[in-house]
Design an enzyme around this catalytic site. Structure first.
Site, PDB file in Angstrom:
ATOM      1  CB  CYS A 144      -3.418  -6.873  -1.373  1.00 53.40           C
ATOM      2  SG  CYS A 144      -3.280  -5.356  -0.353  1.00 53.40           S
ATOM      3  CG  ASP A 166      -2.393  -0.841   1.047  1.00 52.37           C
ATOM      4  OD1 ASP A 166      -2.135  -1.910   0.315  1.00 52.37           O
ATOM      5  OD2 ASP A 166      -3.115  -0.787   1.769  1.00 52.37           O
ATOM      6  CG  HIS A 180      -4.288 -10.514  -0.186  1.00 50.19           C
ATOM      7  ND1 HIS A 180      -4.137  -9.539   0.368  1.00 50.19           N
ATOM      8  CD2 HIS A 180      -5.718 -10.857  -0.204  1.00 50.19           C
ATOM      9  CE1 HIS A 180      -5.369  -9.030   0.803  1.00 50.19           C
ATOM     10  NE2 HIS A 180      -6.461 -10.029   0.636  1.00 50.19           N
TER      11      HIS A 180
HETATM   12 CA   LIG Z   1      -1.893  -3.539  -0.840  1.00 49.48          CA
END
Ligand SMILES: [Ca+2]
Ligand SMILES: [Ca+2]
Length: 501
Positions: A108, A69, A164
């Site tokens: 993600c 992120d 993820h």
């Molecule tokens: Ca991410």
């Protein structure tokens, strides 16, 4: 339906948490002064300039660093005037910094599945966070990037968030930290959550946590990687090291908040009418009535920006510790470093928060590659590249056998000469048949219902003025549309097929 899928993405992330141009020109902010030299103290390392790069061995090691992120709020990318990232900036300076690098998907799971398999979301059907990527018929037997290294005799180990959380991939690794089933150590949680006072938002929260750095999950991942770099090995290694911050919640130690005094925090430059010329599908992705409304209502915008910046400086320190250890190790001169973020992040631009959209803020993320014997110091490449290109690039750098099914294109020519020509725009996909194409000058978005956006980054780097309906740009759109994928398979949850593995 697509709105529902976006919402599902939010829910999945919340649930998991509860369980456990040249970008320097992107003047997105009211305050235009760029923060000066970093003031935060870090341990000293020999700089690359002081180090003699030995002749490249046939098979270099790979240090593969993922940051979750992280948008372009990195000093060397110029995305935010306040941010302090001395370690990332120093690392970028050692090789080639790709200032226009874009994710294949702004979430993600699909971003990472695509990067690690070299297959686009439109080919695999892995579009959103809840999509189990190994259930895609295209990916069920795919040889992932680390598996390909394993097949070439590498020792392949990983730690932290590479895939993820819900979909780790044990076949990709010979060892994993903390384990093959759990890809990140737990983080300390502050008492009396939520700290920001916004009710019912789970991990959409921020504030200081009263613990030393070493108790943070990412610090444990850095410690693990540091331990791996200290091991004697008889074969080359591929070391995957995934950091979780600046993913929500933005809980990091107070000292990182102290780096950004609240009254001096610069807010993003936001046009309140920005969504007026955005088609309905795009407006639904932005969801201005969701996070943005709450952030304004609870007067949290400045605090959120401060906390995101603090989280970035925290992870910058983690990266610095790992790279510093590599520099002091016997592997320093023969290790390729690749550092990437999985997608961007909005903090109010287009009245949107988080990722899950096709604009610059959600799609633009860091990519830097340091390849001894190939890259030169201070390389900056403005060509529009994609994280889908990382897999074939590492094949070329390390001399592995080529893989025809990969949909990316090797960046080797750009590593050797960052000004080399590059025709292909970067493709980002969010949900079936919603695509964005980014060339050096333009961003062209086409949604599944045929509605469009077009932005001219030479004149409008904030993407405020949608030109798609102006007939004089018809040829530009037509040229870019040639790069849209020909197939857009249904998402994996709609394909009724037995899992092969
Ligand atoms: Ca991410
Ligand atoms: Ca607009």
């Amino acid at each position: 339906m697509r709105n529902l899928l976006n919402y599902l993405n939010f829910l999945i992330e919340e649930k998991q948490m509860n369980q456990i141009s040249d970008s320097i020109n992107r003047r997105k902010f009211l305050k235009l002064t760029v923060a000066g030299a970093a003031t935060f103290a870090f341990s000293g390392c020999a700089s690359a300039s002081q180090r003699r790069i030995s002749k490249r061995a046939r098979q270099p090691n790979v240090l593969f660093i993922a940051i979750d992120d992280l948008n372009d709020w990195v000093g060397c990318l110029g995305g935010h005037p306040d941010v302090k990232t001395p370690n990332l900036d120093k690392l970028a300076q050692r090789g080639v910094l790709f200032t226009n690098a874009y994710c294949s998907a702004p979430a993600c799971n699909p971003s990472r599945a695509s990067l690690m398999t070299g297959i686009l979301p439109s080919t695999s059907g892995v579009y959103h966070n809840p999509h189990p990527w190994r259930k895609s018929p295209v990916l069920s037997d795919a040889v992932t990037l680390p598996q390909h290294f394993m097949a070439h005799g590498y020792r392949v180990v990983g730690g932290g968030k590479i895939y993820h959380g819900g979909f780790p991939d044990p076949p990709s690794w010979q060892e994993y930290f903390p384990s093959q089933k759990k890809n990140k150590p737990d983080d300390p949680m502050p008492p009396n959550r939520p700290l920001n006072g916004i009710p019912k938002t789970a991990h959409f929260d921020w504030g200081p946590v009263d613990v030393p750095d070493k108790e943070m999950g990412d610090s444990k991942v850095a410690d693990w990687a540091i331990g791996e770099l200290g091991k004697k090995r008889d074969k080359p290694f591929f070391l995957g090291c995934g950091f979780f911050r600046p993913h929500l919640p933005w809980y990091v130690p107070q000292k990182y908040f102290d780096m950004y005094p609240l009254d001096k925090v610069t807010l993003p430059n936001v046009n309140e009418n920005d969504l007026d010329d955005v088609p309905p599908i795009g407006r639904r992705m932005a969801r201005p009535e969701g996070d943005h409304k709450k952030v304004i209502e609870y007067k949290q915008w400045r605090k959120a920006v401060q906390a995101y910046l603090a989280s970035i400086s925290f992870v910058d320190n983690c990266v610095g510790r790992v790279v510093c250890t590599l520099d002091k190790s016997s592997y320093a001169d023969n290790t390729v470093i690749v550092l990437w973020g999985d997608h961007g992040w909005h903090l109010g631009e287009k009245l949107h928060w988080r990722k899950f959209a096709l604009w610059e803020e959600a799609t633009h993320a860091p990519l830097m590659i340091i390849a001894p014997g190939i890259t030169k110091q201070g390389g900056r490449c403005i060509r529009p590249v994609s994280f889908i290109d990382i897999y074939p690039t590492l094949i070329d750098i390390c001399g592995l056998s080529p893989k025809k099914e990969l949909e990316g294109k090797s960046l080797l020519s750009l590593l050797k000469n960052p000004k080399a020509s590059w025709q292909r725009p970067a493709l980002t996909t969010h949900g079936r048949n919603n695509h964005s194409l980014r060339s050096e000058r333009w961003r062209y978005i086409r949604y599944s219902d045929g509605t469009e956006e077009l932005y001219d980054h030479d004149r409008d780097e904030l993407e405020w003025n949608n030109l798609a309906n102006d007939p004089k740009y018809a040829d530009i759109k037509k040229e870019l549309a040639k790069w849209l994928p020909e197939t857009n398979v249904p998402d994996v949850t709609r394909i009724r097929t037995k899992r092969k593995r």
